[in-house]
Design an enzyme around this catalytic site. Structure first.
Site, PDB file in Angstrom:
ATOM      1  CG  ASP A 137     -51.753  52.713 -57.777  1.00 24.20           C
ATOM      2  OD1 ASP A 137     -52.645  52.898 -56.931  1.00 24.20           O
ATOM      3  OD2 ASP A 137     -51.889  53.014 -58.974  1.00 24.20           O
ATOM      4  CB  CYS A 191     -58.619  69.264 -43.827  1.00 20.03           C
ATOM      5  SG  CYS A 191     -57.816  68.189 -45.053  1.00 20.03           S
ATOM      6  CB  CYS A 194     -59.415  74.207 -45.755  1.00 19.16           C
ATOM      7  SG  CYS A 194     -58.926  74.463 -47.478  1.00 19.16           S
ATOM      8  CB  CYS A 197     -59.560  69.835 -52.257  1.00 20.55           C
ATOM      9  SG  CYS A 197     -60.345  69.166 -50.773  1.00 20.55           S
ATOM     10  CB  CYS A 247     -59.300  68.070 -55.925  1.00 22.90           C
ATOM     11  SG  CYS A 247     -58.596  66.454 -56.359  1.00 22.90           S
ATOM     12  CB  CYS A 251     -54.169  71.070 -51.323  1.00 20.47           C
ATOM     13  SG  CYS A 251     -53.725  70.721 -49.600  1.00 20.47           S
TER      14      CYS A 251
END
Length: 378
Positions: A137, A191, A194, A197, A247, A251
């Site tokens: 990260d 996805c 959809c 989110c 969000c 899902c």
């Protein structure tokens, strides 16, 4: 190294990673994300990174792993499941409690993952003699596009990685190696139509599917943003005091996710639903003790108590007025300003009394601006 030997080394690597607690391991190549640099540049040009200047630093390295390390031949992407035991949005109904993002309810994941990556990468290097580097990260590595290319999942419309096995709950880490390993197939986007989110975001932080404007994101505002929370987003924060999971939690793929408690990433009990009144009273020493080992500690006491006071202002709990009054004399102008706003939300008449008594003596411009607002309850 022969193809058979490379496959054997990959199998050993995967088994080693799984034994160290990772949930999924895949391999990709450094040239597998050709469009990532362009997408990053567009986001930076649009200012969607807000004040996170580190995103512009070494932009060329972020968009091309070979610029970061020219000798890299394979990139191993690893995911660790941190899925919660229940929907974290349930806590939003408990107005006297603070909602801390699921990822921050235990030890800092950077420390957890990096230590294990070093062990795994070190053993790979010892077996093969190939040089390795590990990233979690903080380095200029575009982990989510690489994870998609490796087949861990795909970047959903909320820009986070989605897995068919683990939903939106994966910590990511990477091992760069000079060893050429057999790559896995990239994952396709599942996805469909959809928009769950996107609809779940309290502040409309998605200008379009697959694009996030950090300037409107509660995670950014409560963690990265250093100054007063912009007025337009305070009510929408609710009781979110560190990050936002809306969000992610919305899902539908999460229904396939396994509980992270099975992976020994269970949340600390004292960070599941902490009382706002207690958190608002933390001084610097108490804050450091309470959040030792947690990523929350990195934002510092003043920024954290600012968030807590915004949550108190949204709570509609009159019994918390005394807690807010105590923070009007705080040494930090960031905290004092948030207390002014919270008091106006909870007790307007008392706010007017305190304003008349305090505004002339207040020396900080941001706090004076809070007292000067004609309608502090908005």
């Amino acid at each position: 190294m022969s193809e058979a030997d490379a496959l054997r080394q990959k199998d050993l690597l995967v088994q080693d990673a799984l034994s160290e607690g990772f949930s999924v391991v895949r391999v990709t190549t450094p040239d597998a994300i050709p469009f990532a640099a362009e997408r990053l540049h567009r986001a930076l040009e649009d200012g969607h990174h807000a004040t996170m200047g580190w995103m512009t630093d070494h932009e060329d390295r972020r968009g091309n792993p070979r610029v970061l390390w020219p000798d890299v031949r394979s990139i191993v992407m690893l995911g660790m499941n941190y899925g919660p035991d229940e929907d974290p949005r349930a806590l939003l109904e408990r107005a006297d409690r603070g909602a801390i993002s699921v990822y921050a309810r235990n030890r800092d994941y950077h420390d957890v993952i990096k230590g294990r990556l070093k062990l795994i990468a070190g053993r790979l290097a010892a077996r093969t003699g190939a040089e390795v580097k590990v990233f979690v990260d903080t380095a200029p590595v575009m982990e989510k596009p690489l994870a998609e290319a490796a087949g861990l999942g795909w970047q959903g419309k909320h820009t986070n990685l989605v897995s068919r096995e683990f939903g939106s709950w994966l910590f990511l880490g990477s091992i760069f190696t000079a060893l050429e390993l057999p790559p896995d197939e990239a994952e396709a986007d599942h996805c469909g139509s959809c928009r769950a989110c996107l609809a779940a975001c309290p502040t409309d932080a998605f200008p379009a599917p697959y694009r996030l404007d950090a300037r409107r994101c509660i995670s950014y505002l409560t963690i990265e943003h250093a100054g007063p929370i912009p007025q337009e987003f305070r009510a929408a924060m609710g009781n979110r005091i560190y990050g936002c999971d809306d969000c992610l939690a919305a899902c539908p793929w999460n229904k396939f996710a396994q509980s992270a408690s099975e992976m020994k990433l269970k949340a600390r009990d004292d960070l599941l639903a902490p009382e706002l009144a207690e958190l608002a009273g933390l001084d610097d020493a108490a804050f450091r003790t309470r959040f030792a080992g947690s990523p929350v500690k990195r934002i510092g006491r003043d920024r954290f108590v600012r968030n807590v006071l915004i949550a108190i202002g949204n709570s509609e709990r009159l019994e918390l007025v005394k807690v807010v009054l105590a923070r009007l004399d705080d040494a930090s102008p960031l905290v004092r300003g948030a207390a002014v706003w919270a008091l106006g939300r909870l007790a307007l008449e008392r706010w007017e009394v305190e304003r008349d008594a305090r505004v002339d003596a207040e020396t900080h411009v941001s706090v004076r601006a809070e007292w000067a607002r004609a309608q502090p309850v908005t």
